[in-house]
Enzyme design. Structure first.
Site, PDB file in Angstrom:
ATOM      1  N   PRO A   1     -28.487  -1.697  -3.991  1.00 52.51           N
ATOM      2  CA  PRO A   1     -29.708  -1.819  -3.898  1.00 52.51           C
ATOM      3  C   PRO A   1     -30.544  -0.477  -4.223  1.00 52.51           C
ATOM      4  O   PRO A   1     -29.875   0.561  -2.917  1.00 52.51           O
ATOM      5  CB  PRO A   1     -30.481  -2.932  -2.646  1.00 52.51           C
ATOM      6  CG  PRO A   1     -29.235  -3.097  -2.900  1.00 52.51           C
ATOM      7  CD  PRO A   1     -27.386  -2.650  -2.507  1.00 52.51           C
TER       8      PRO A   1
ATOM      9  N   TYR B   1       1.089  -1.454  -0.141  1.00 50.17           N
ATOM     10  CA  TYR B   1       0.008  -0.103   0.576  1.00 50.17           C
ATOM     11  C   TYR B   1       1.085   1.299  -0.492  1.00 50.17           C
ATOM     12  O   TYR B   1       2.176   1.255   0.891  1.00 50.17           O
ATOM     13  CB  TYR B   1      -0.651   0.085   1.003  1.00 50.17           C
ATOM     14  CG  TYR B   1      -1.957  -0.720   1.240  1.00 50.17           C
ATOM     15  CD1 TYR B   1      -2.359  -1.996   0.088  1.00 50.17           C
ATOM     16  CD2 TYR B   1      -3.244  -1.241   1.997  1.00 50.17           C
ATOM     17  CE1 TYR B   1      -3.133  -2.458  -0.126  1.00 50.17           C
ATOM     18  CE2 TYR B   1      -3.775  -1.463   2.223  1.00 50.17           C
ATOM     19  CZ  TYR B   1      -4.119  -3.373   1.238  1.00 50.17           C
ATOM     20  OH  TYR B   1      -5.099  -3.767   1.265  1.00 50.17           O
TER      21      TYR B   1
HETATM   22  N1  LIG Z   1      -6.966  -7.790   0.843  1.00 49.03           N
HETATM   23  C1  LIG Z   1      -7.264  -7.289  -0.399  1.00 49.03           C
HETATM   24  O1  LIG Z   1      -6.383  -7.551  -1.958  1.00 49.03           O
HETATM   25  C2  LIG Z   1      -7.141  -5.491  -0.272  1.00 49.03           C
HETATM   26  C3  LIG Z   1      -8.171  -5.398  -2.170  1.00 49.03           C
HETATM   27  C4  LIG Z   1      -8.296  -4.245  -1.582  1.00 49.03           C
HETATM   28  C5  LIG Z   1      -8.453  -3.265  -0.371  1.00 49.03           C
HETATM   29  N2  LIG Z   1      -8.009  -3.975   0.464  1.00 49.03           N
HETATM   30  C6  LIG Z   1      -8.318  -3.137   2.362  1.00 49.03           C
HETATM   31  O2  LIG Z   1      -9.555  -3.106   2.112  1.00 49.03           O
HETATM   32  C7  LIG Z   1      -9.540  -1.416   2.442  1.00 49.03           C
HETATM   33  C8  LIG Z   1     -11.446  -1.006   2.001  1.00 49.03           C
HETATM   34  O3  LIG Z   1     -11.263  -0.679   0.829  1.00 49.03           O
HETATM   35  P1  LIG Z   1     -10.999   0.720   0.057  1.00 49.03           P
HETATM   36  O4  LIG Z   1     -10.753   1.983   0.733  1.00 49.03           O
HETATM   37  O5  LIG Z   1     -10.218  -0.102  -1.481  1.00 49.03           O
HETATM   38  O6  LIG Z   1     -13.012   0.602   0.001  1.00 49.03           O
HETATM   39  P2  LIG Z   1     -14.194   1.364   0.236  1.00 49.03           P
HETATM   40  O7  LIG Z   1     -13.883   0.854   1.845  1.00 49.03           O
HETATM   41  O8  LIG Z   1     -15.055  -0.106   0.450  1.00 49.03           O
HETATM   42  O9  LIG Z   1     -14.540   2.815   0.245  1.00 49.03           O
HETATM   43  C9  LIG Z   1     -13.849   3.703  -0.346  1.00 49.03           C
HETATM   44  C10 LIG Z   1     -14.035   4.749  -0.284  1.00 49.03           C
HETATM   45  O10 LIG Z   1     -15.219   5.088   0.322  1.00 49.03           O
HETATM   46  C11 LIG Z   1     -15.182   6.367   0.675  1.00 49.03           C
HETATM   47  N3  LIG Z   1     -15.968   6.236   2.796  1.00 49.03           N
HETATM   48  C12 LIG Z   1     -15.410   5.491   3.085  1.00 49.03           C
HETATM   49  N4  LIG Z   1     -16.011   5.935   4.612  1.00 49.03           N
HETATM   50  C13 LIG Z   1     -16.995   6.640   3.808  1.00 49.03           C
HETATM   51  C14 LIG Z   1     -18.862   7.408   4.514  1.00 49.03           C
HETATM   52  N5  LIG Z   1     -19.129   6.842   6.169  1.00 49.03           N
HETATM   53  N6  LIG Z   1     -19.008   8.530   3.773  1.00 49.03           N
HETATM   54  C15 LIG Z   1     -18.896   8.503   2.611  1.00 49.03           C
HETATM   55  N7  LIG Z   1     -17.840   7.513   1.875  1.00 49.03           N
HETATM   56  C16 LIG Z   1     -16.925   7.343   2.580  1.00 49.03           C
HETATM   57  C17 LIG Z   1     -13.975   6.659   0.391  1.00 49.03           C
HETATM   58  O11 LIG Z   1     -13.896   7.958   0.775  1.00 49.03           O
HETATM   59  P3  LIG Z   1     -13.252   9.349   2.092  1.00 49.03           P
HETATM   60  O12 LIG Z   1     -12.076   9.424   2.167  1.00 49.03           O
HETATM   61  O13 LIG Z   1     -13.421  10.472   1.323  1.00 49.03           O
HETATM   62  O14 LIG Z   1     -13.608   8.428   2.684  1.00 49.03           O
HETATM   63  C18 LIG Z   1     -13.358   5.852  -0.392  1.00 49.03           C
HETATM   64  O15 LIG Z   1     -13.498   7.093  -1.668  1.00 49.03           O
HETATM   65  C19 LIG Z   1      -8.727  -0.753   2.221  1.00 49.03           C
HETATM   66  O16 LIG Z   1      -8.505   0.889   2.307  1.00 49.03           O
HETATM   67  C20 LIG Z   1      -7.760  -2.204   2.456  1.00 49.03           C
HETATM   68  O17 LIG Z   1      -7.437  -1.759   3.653  1.00 49.03           O
HETATM   69  C21 LIG Z   1      -7.807  -5.218   0.519  1.00 49.03           C
END
Ligand SMILES: NC(=O)c1ccc[n+]([C@@H]2O[C@H](COP(=O)([O-])OP(=O)(O)OC[C@H]3O[C@@H](n4cnc5c(N)ncnc54)[C@H](OP(=O)(O)O)[C@@H]3O)[C@@H](O)[C@H]2O)c1
Length: 255
Positions: A194, A49
């Site tokens: 949804p 990351y």
């Molecule tokens: N194991 C794997 O292969 C893998 C792959 C991908 C990701 N991950 C992990 O999963 C975590 C989550 O994935 P992600 O961050 O990519 O996607 P996510 O959590 O599904 O979505 C993140 C997005 O949602 C927004 N967000 C977060 N909280 C919010 C809220 N309360 N209201 C409105 N918008 C909100 C964030 O923007 P803001 O910053 O503006 O809040 C960002 O644009 C990653 O950070 C990583 O640690 C793991």
């Protein structure tokens, strides 16, 4: 609904935080301290990351990591990186960046065709025996791969892509629930939602993101979402989703 879950040997609230966009800056160091002050006790990172900045920033913010906080990291994402010698080097580098002697939770990030999962997990088990890793997880895997991994080392968490729109790992969620393994859905807020979500969220005085997290929490007691955010208000809202209890009808309407 239980608002906390045992992750390894620590009881943590069932909402953590993802950190794949953390950069190494004073603001982000402060942000990590702030989310811990908000009550977040599980921070998810990975070797890859932000080119290592996610781990460095968490290390700068928390070192030493408080006993009641679980910092997870992962290695072996790229092709060829599941090889034991690569994983060993990545674990040592993650320890340095995080500024810890032992990683609370270490996942194999991906299983690759060139290395049997048993070989990758063997390297992580060695690290565990050497005291470099406390607990072990595996990411983006089916039940068969989790079972193969478990034949080598105890697995406390499985982290797969799962949310309202992405359900291909339903059988893994059910398996984890049966086996008492924590299921960490990554991308918990991604994908099309949804149509009913907006109305259900409004009924609870919540945002759609909070209602999407509430659905995940209701889906299984072993679910521990890690929404990624760099916004303190969003982090606070995400933790507050623990207080939202969807009814049976609301849960069904989102199926
Ligand atoms: N194991 C794997 O292969 C893998 C792959 C991908 C990701 N991950 C992990 O999963 C975590 C989550 O994935 P992600 O961050 O990519 O996607 P996510 O959590 O599904 O979505 C993140 C997005 O949602 C927004 N967000 C977060 N909280 C919010 C809220 N309360 N209201 C409105 N918008 C909100 C964030 O923007 P803001 O910053 O503006 O809040 C960002 O644009 C990653 O950070 C990583 O640690 C793991």
């Amino acid at each position: 609904m239980a608002t906390s879950i045992r992750l390894g040997d620590v009881e943590v609230p069932r909402i953590g935080i993802g950190s794949n966009r953390l950069s190494y800056s004073d603001d982000h160091v402060s942000f990590i301290r702030e989310v811990v002050d908000l009550g977040i006790r599980h921070i998810d990172s990975a070797y890859l990351y932000a080119g290592g900045d996610s781990e460095r920033t968490i290390g700068a913010a928390l070192s030493p990591v408080p006993d009641d906080v679980v910092v997870a990291t992962k290695g072996g994402y790229g092709e060829g990186e599941g090889r034991p010698e690569v994983l060993r080097a990545q674990i040592d580098e993650s320890l340095r960046r995080l500024g810890v002697d032992c990683i609370d939770l270490y996942y194999l990030h991906r299983v690759h065709g060139d290395t049997p999962v048993e070989d990758s997990m063997g390297a992580i088990k060695e690290a565990q025996e050497a005291g470099k890793v406390r607990h072990v997880g595996i990411s983006e895997v089916g039940v068969d791969q989790v079972e193969r991994a478990r034949s080598v080392v105890d697995i406390v968490a499985v982290q797969n892509h799962y949310n309202l729109a992405e359900r291909k790992w339903e059988a893994v969620v059910d398996y984890c629930e049966r086996e008492g393994i924590v299921f960490v859905p990554y991308f918990p807020l991604r994908g099309d939602v949804p149509r009913a979500l907006g109305e259900i969220a409004a009924r609870h005085g919540a945002t759609e993101s909070q209602a999407a997290l509430a659905w995940l929490l209701r889906r299984s007691p072993v679910m521990l979402p890690i929404p990624g955010t760099l916004n303190p208000t969003h982090a606070k809202e995400n933790v507050a989703a623990l207080e939202i209890e969807l009814s049976e009808e609301e849960f069904a309407a989102l199926q």
